[in-house]
Design an enzyme around this catalytic site. Structure first.
Site, short mmCIF file in Angstrom:
data_model
loop_
_atom_site.label_atom_id
_atom_site.label_comp_id
_atom_site.label_asym_id
_atom_site.label_seq_id
_atom_site.Cartn_x
_atom_site.Cartn_y
_atom_site.Cartn_z
N CYS A 119 44.61 137.20 121.41
CA CYS A 119 44.09 135.98 121.95
C CYS A 119 44.53 135.70 123.49
CB CYS A 119 44.55 134.90 121.25
SG CYS A 119 43.74 134.67 119.41
N LYS A 121 45.97 134.67 126.42
CA LYS A 121 46.75 134.58 127.63
C LYS A 121 47.73 135.88 127.28
CE LYS A 121 45.03 131.31 128.87
NZ LYS A 121 44.26 130.95 127.56
N GLU A 442 42.69 123.82 129.87
CA GLU A 442 41.18 124.00 129.61
C GLU A 442 40.58 122.87 129.33
OE1 GLU A 442 41.03 128.61 128.11
OE2 GLU A 442 41.03 126.99 126.62
N SER A 468 37.40 126.69 128.78
CA SER A 468 37.69 127.72 127.63
C SER A 468 36.23 128.59 127.99
CB SER A 468 37.65 126.93 126.35
OG SER A 468 37.39 127.67 125.29
#
Length: 552
Positions: A119, A121, A442, A468
């Protein structure tokens, strides 16, 4: 071998005794030690199955004559962290991940790494560490989630967030909202659109540190397990040939990644992460270079949220190697570069071709002649700002309207849900940058609310935070300098006319330099958003988003 520092000689007998305590044998300690860094957890759908992927990687390492050693990494689920204080930790966690991978590798002297993220990061954080240490490394992600099915249509997480806005506007009822809630995310994997996770998994493949298929083979496909076994075998080849991370990730391979970014229409977060990876690799990369590639690389894909296709569609259409084969028709990639397979980009492409031109458009008939990401500059973004151009409706590529100014995401979302934002408005959310947030949250909730309320084609949103990959519409983020360091976005007032011109890379407020100077004289910054915890250290040391929001 690096691992000789912990396994060879009389002086390392104490270290060997600790290996023996864990059940390792003398024979295992005579082989290269390969760190398998797994971000498996029970809080992230994209990571819930990574134990299976890591086990397959370890099998591949053993088949090729190495000793795999699994170690953990953390990971934040952005969807669960969205819309509250948790999102302040998401981008910041990238630095923790990079530092922890470095720590485990250097402390235990691994000869090579197979990185098992999935996912947002976690992927760039792990790559940053590998490049920083310059060790042999292969990325093997967990793969994308399959799309859900609601009312007979394939759907994904972005539609879930938009459904909340639709419910707030009474466009759908509670039963319809529940149908989305229970069906948009059918199982394990990174959420199925071209959001940040899948963007970075594709870019890992494009830059050469992941094997072909890494970005697109679904999490539930047996091909993902086979890929993991091959990744385990591949790292042994890299260790034997002493091919290190910086041999693979360099100026030219990052340009291949930029070309892929533009063709795929990746998340705007890819700008932050490619800048950060380049920083670790010692490569000069800046916002202007992104626009240079956007000007020459056409946009070939409109995956969710820009369109109705999903990652499994891209995989069936031939995956990233098929995209590369299209780009190669106009000489837009460098095929000579070495990759994690031990072969060149050209050899990896082989006979790859597009199997479905509805998912990957022909190079001569793209969605647009320009790439999926655009950078703009102006008097409220002197150092630049970023928009996912491929997810902007044509009528919003140029827009002018009055500012509606908010000092945090929560105030903006409350106004949107209350119906206080109208056609033509430009929502400004500030003090959400790397320092101001801190953590550069985000803004998926505000953008999704606007989309769900059918305002995404009439209202723009500007922030010094970020968006996002699931956001669509005129969502303009990464405004630099951010409000917290004195950027002009912090001086905007309700009613200021904001002019957005994405095709010409311009964004300006109809406010004179003299008026900005006068406002600055009476400017009072809000108090810090955090006063304790490690985010205070992050806030103190993080650099601007124009430099990838890396730690100074």
């Amino acid at each position: 071998m690096r691992s000789d520092n912990v396994t060879k000689g009389m002086e390392r007998a104490p270290a060997r005794s600790l290996f023996y305590a864990m059940g390792y044998t003398k024979e295992e300690l005579e082989r290269p030690l390969i760190g398998v860094v797994s971000a498996k957890s029970e809080i992230v759908p994209g990571h819930m199955h990574l134990d299976k992927v890591a086990e397959a990687v370890k099998a591949g390492v053993r088949m090729a004559g190495g000793t795999p050693i699994e170690v953990p990494a953390i990971g934040v689920c952005d969807g669960i962290a969205m819309g509250h204080i948790g999102m302040k930790y998401s981008l910041a966690s990238r630095e923790l991940i990079a530092d922890s991978v470095e720590t485990m590798t250097m402390a235990h002297q691994f000869d090579g790494l197979v990185l098992v993220p999935n996912c947002d990061k976690i992927v760039p954080g792990m790559i940053m560490a590998a490049v920083r240490m310059n060790v042999p490394a292969v990325v093997c992600s967990g793969g994308p989630m399959m799309s859900g099915l609601v009312k007979g249509e394939e759907t994904s997480l972005s539609k879930m967030f938009e459904a909340v806005g639709a419910r707030k506007a009474d466009i759908i009822d509670d039963a319809e909202l529940l149908e989305y809630e229970e069906n948009v995310c059918p199982g394990c994997g990174s959420c199925s659109g071209m959001y940040t996770a899948n963007s970075m998994n594709c870019l890992a493949e494009a830059v050469g540190i992941a094997l072909p298929g890494n970005g697109t083979i679904p999490a539930v496909d047996s091909g993902r397990i086979r890929l993991a076994k091959h990744a385990g075998m591949a790292i042994m080849n890299l260790v034997e040939k002493d091919i290190k991370a910086r041999d693979i990730i360099n100026e030219k391979s990052l340009q291949n990644a930029l070309a892929c970014d533009m063709a795929l229409g990746c998340s705007s977060n890819s700008v932050l992460h490619l800048l950060a990876i380049a920083n670790e690799a010692g490569v000069e990369l800046n916002m202007e270079i992104f626009n240079q590639f956007s000007a020459k690389v056409p946009n070939l894909c409109h995956l969710a949220p820009a369109g109705g296709t999903h990652m499994h569609d891209l995989n069936r259409a031939g995956g990233l190697m098929a995209v590369f084969s299209e780009l190669d028709k106009k000489g837009l990639i460098d095929k000579s570069l070495i990759t994690a397979t031990g072969k060149t980009v050209g050899e990896n492409i082989g006979n790859a071709h597009v199997r479905d031109y509805n998912t990957i458009r022909p190079i001569d008939d793209p969605y647009s002649e320009t790439g999926g990401i655009a950078v703009m500059w102006g008097n409220i973004a002197q150092e630049g700002c970023v928009v996912k151009r491929s997810a902007v409706a044509p009528e919003m590529l140029a827009h002018s309207g009055p500012a509606r100014v908010f000092d945090c995401e929560e105030d903006a979302i409350a106004a949107i849900y209350a119906g206080k934002i109208v056609d033509g408005d430009v929502v400004v959310i500030r003090y959400e940058g790397p320092k101001g947030g801190p953590g550069m949250r985000e803004m998926l909730n505000p953008t999704s609310a606007l989309a769900g309320m059918k305002l995404d084609k009439t209202v723009a949103l500007i922030t010094d935070g970020r968006f996002s990959g699931a956001s669509r519409g005129a969502s303009i983020g990464h405004v630099c300098p951010e409000a917290a360091v004195g950027g002009n976005i912090g001086l905007l007032q309700d009613g200021d006319i904001i002019e957005i011109d994405i095709p010409n890379a311009k964004i300006n407020a109809q406010v004179s330099d003299e008026e900005f100077a006068a406002r600055r004289e009476s400017y009072v910054a809000p108090p810090p958003n955090v006063t304790g915890g490690w985010l205070v250290r992050y806030q103190r040391n993080v650099d601007s988003s124009a430099k990838g929001a890396v730690m100074k």
